[in-house]
Write an enzyme that holds these catalytic residues in place. Structure first.
Site, short mmCIF file in Angstrom:
data_model
loop_
_atom_site.label_atom_id
_atom_site.label_comp_id
_atom_site.label_asym_id
_atom_site.label_seq_id
_atom_site.Cartn_x
_atom_site.Cartn_y
_atom_site.Cartn_z
CG ASP A 347 -1.70 1.24 1.41
OD1 ASP A 347 -2.39 1.61 0.44
OD2 ASP A 347 -1.63 1.86 2.48
CG ASP A 542 -1.30 2.38 6.88
OD1 ASP A 542 -1.72 2.25 5.71
OD2 ASP A 542 -1.34 3.45 7.49
CG ASP A 546 -4.28 -1.27 3.32
OD1 ASP A 546 -4.69 -1.07 2.16
OD2 ASP A 546 -3.54 -0.48 3.93
#
Length: 648
Positions: A347, A542, A546
């Protein structure tokens, strides 16, 4: 201290009591067995008159055996019902009953006790990894303020009907999907999209559950029931993805399927072959008890205690060493899994970047200095609570630029601000704001992909500030270290604009970067990667958005220092320091641990095989077998301790 719901008095928190009860239930059997075993050995060594009678010692050790033996017997019975007749449970029972038969009561108890302790260690390492996904439901707000009969009523979101109006205060999370009734408000949408820039939502536009109101009290009209909200769909994705993760099967269980029937078969042959041979050679005297003793000693020697203990010891060494580096593995199985990783998907916001805005560039028009431009923009933005406004004001402080007093500030929703400074009107916002006031500005500003704040003084364009999320200090090192580990497939997934994601990817040397993705898009992308069976995927993220991909990946890695609780709960590995470079270190720890584990397994198996052969020949007694087991266990411990010294 909490208050008891039934009496109102202070009492110990329920969770602490539950934890204590859980620990007691897990360890009391092994503890009782250990106390009885040690006290029995001491009484025998002291030649206690109480222990002189054979039946007293037998009963004593049977009582010591049952707490640890009965659960194994239950497991063996369950395995047999599943037609798994030669599990390690079967071997443990046959071997320990054999030890009792030949009068070696303490050894019979000790073998089962050590086996049970080894199983507890292994189960602890694996079970901690399987966090209850249902805990994610705590992320959803438990209350909603509903407008009924012209008054606000606190209600469970489950009981709010479609069409009702709810109120959400600044800083609170939206509990249900709906449409905006206020003129405009800013929302933190990171929980759903990963988008780092707060989003302005205007009247009539959709507001989704999980968003956080950042600037004012708002009201929305509910459009979907609680269980159909955007947040509920994300949680459902997490649960479904978790179910698709194959449970790690322990090595010792696989090994026992081959090892156990062979050992039991050999033990039977140790008795039968001499018996058959006695018919062929009449000079050979077959004594049933002697050969049965050898067979039972062979079985006791063959107990895979050293194998069972050496495996979790190695994993604990690796987990302990990793924790010193700020890397938390939730179980030994993930130490194994991370060694197979050949694809790393990251990410962007909060993982590779800091997740906070900083001014990257200041470009002033002719006739005004950069400091004057910064001062004008920061002065107008000084009363705003928007993250971009705060970043500009902080930048002004860093540049030692003094702010000017402003008056008559006006907000133009979705465009920016107008204020008076020393009697001169100043506009601060986006390009559309200047267009609305018919102020000309350079056309190339429309081509800038990052966030820009433009300024006009009076009727003249004055310049712009460019802001962006910034890369973490070790982001480039993180990617370089992964490449050094021969991981060539490195990708970025993000909810940010594609242009922004591409820009960061180029800085990091990553060729595959995908932006404009909602959680469903990230899941779809990962599922496509998984269709190629050669891809062993680690996802690093995080945010709560996600969580589904963390659960779906072969190894989910969460940034734990600032990451969301949902991501940390779902992940298999947590980077507590929030440094992406720790991902490569986690892989290195996993590979080193796996090497140590296989050294321990090879050592335990080799020594065990040697003593098995000696036992079959009647050379090794039960004491040699116990000594061999203890020796191997000590060597395994010393080898596992090496991990702590090798990883710094």
């Amino acid at each position: 201290m909490g208050h008891c719901s039934c009496c109102g008095h202070e009492c110990a928190p329920k969770k602490e009591v539950e934890v204590r009860n859980s620990i007691f239930q897990e360890y009391w059997k092994a503890g009782l067995s250990f106390i009885l075993l040690i006290s029995g050995i001491i009484m025998n060594a002291l030649d206690s008159s109480f222990f002189h009678k054979e039946y007293v010692a037998l009963i004593w050790y049977i009582v010591a055996y049952l707490p640890v033996g009965l659960p194994v017997m239950k497991e063996a019975w369950e395995s047999m019902k599943e037609k798994d007749y030669f599990s390690e449970f079967t071997l443990m029972i046959v071997a320990t009953i054999g030890a009792f038969y030949i009068g070696e009561y303490p050894e019979g108890v000790a073998v089962m006790l050590f086996y049970t302790i080894g199983e507890l260690f292994q189960d602890k390492a694996v079970d901690k990894a399987k966090r209850n996904i249902g805990a994610l439901l705590d992320v959803r707000p438990e209350k909603a303020l509903v407008l009924r009969d012209n008054s606000l009523i606190t209600e469970s979101p489950k009981n709010v009907k479609v069409g009702e109006i709810i109120e959400i205060k600044s800083g609170e999370r939206v509990p249900l999907d709906g449409v905006m009734l206020n003129e405009v408000a800013a929302f933190n949408t990171a929980a759903l999209t990963g988008e780092s820039v707060p989003r302005n939502i205007r009247e009539g536009e959709e507001v989704l559950a999980g968003m956080i109101v950042t600037d004012k009290v708002i009201r929305i009209k509910v459009t979907r029931p609680f269980d159909k909200s955007a947040l509920a769909r994300i949680l459902e994705l997490v649960q479904n993805a978790s179910e698709r993760k194959a449970p790690a099967e322990l090595f010792i269980r696989k090994f026992a399927r081959i090892y156990t029937p062979i050992v039991i078969g050999l033990a039977v042959l140790i008795v039968i072959l001499p018996f058959v041979y006695s018919f062929i050679d009449t000079q050979f005297a077959f004594v049933f008890n002697d050969w049965l003793y050898r067979a039972l000693v062979f079985l006791v020697i063959s107990c895979p205690c050293a194998l069972v203990v050496s495996i979790p010891l190695g994993y604990f060494g690796g987990i302990g060493a990793a924790s010193r580096l700020g890397i938390l593995f939730k179980g030994g199985n993930y130490l194994d899994a991370i060694t197979k990783i050949n694809t790393v998907v990251l990410d962007k916001t909060g993982t590779l970047t800091k997740g906070t805005f900083e001014v990257q560039e200041c470009k002033s028009a002719s006739g005004i200095s950069e400091k004057e431009l910064i001062g004008m923009v920061a002065s107008v933005e000084s009363d705003s609570t928007h993250p971009i406004a705060k970043a500009i004001v902080n930048y002004a402080k860093q540049q030692s630029v003094e702010l000017s007093p402003v008056t008559g500030t006006k907000e133009y929703a979705g465009f920016g601000l107008e204020a008076m400074i020393n009697g001169t009107p100043v506009l601060v916002g986006n390009c559309r704001l200047l267009s609305n006031f018919n102020i000309e500005y350079p056309a190339e500003l429309l081509q800038i992909t990052d966030t820009i704040v433009v300024c006009a003084i009076g009727t003249d364009y004055a310049g712009y500030l460019l802001l962006a999320d910034t890369l973490k200090d070790d982001a480039k090192k993180a990617i370089d270290d992964l490449k050094m580990l021969h991981i060539k497939n490195i990708q970025i997934l993000s909810g940010d604009k594609q242009s922004i994601v591409t820009n960061f990817a180029e800085k990091l040397g990553i060729t595959s970067a995908y932006g404009d993705l909602l959680p469903e898009g990230k899941v779809q992308h990962l599922e496509e990667l998984r269709q190629d069976g050669t891809n062993q995927i680690a996802f690093v993220g995080d945010g709560m958005n996600d969580a589904p991909v963390l659960a779906l990946s072969h190894v989910g890695i969460a940034m734990g220092g600032l990451g969301s609780d949902a991501a940390i709960e779902t992940a298999d590995v947590v980077i507590q320091t929030d440094q992406p470079s720790k991902v490569a270190e986690a892989i290195k720890v996993g590979k080193l641990t796996r090497r140590i584990i296989w050294q321990n397994v090879s050592l335990a198996f080799g020594v065990k095989l040697l003593v098995l052969i000696l036992g079959a020949g009647g050379i090794a007694t039960l004491w040699e077998a116990v000594f061999a087991d203890v020796g191997v266990a000590l060597l395994a411990i010393m080898n596992a301790v090496r991990i702590q010294k090798m990883i710094k």
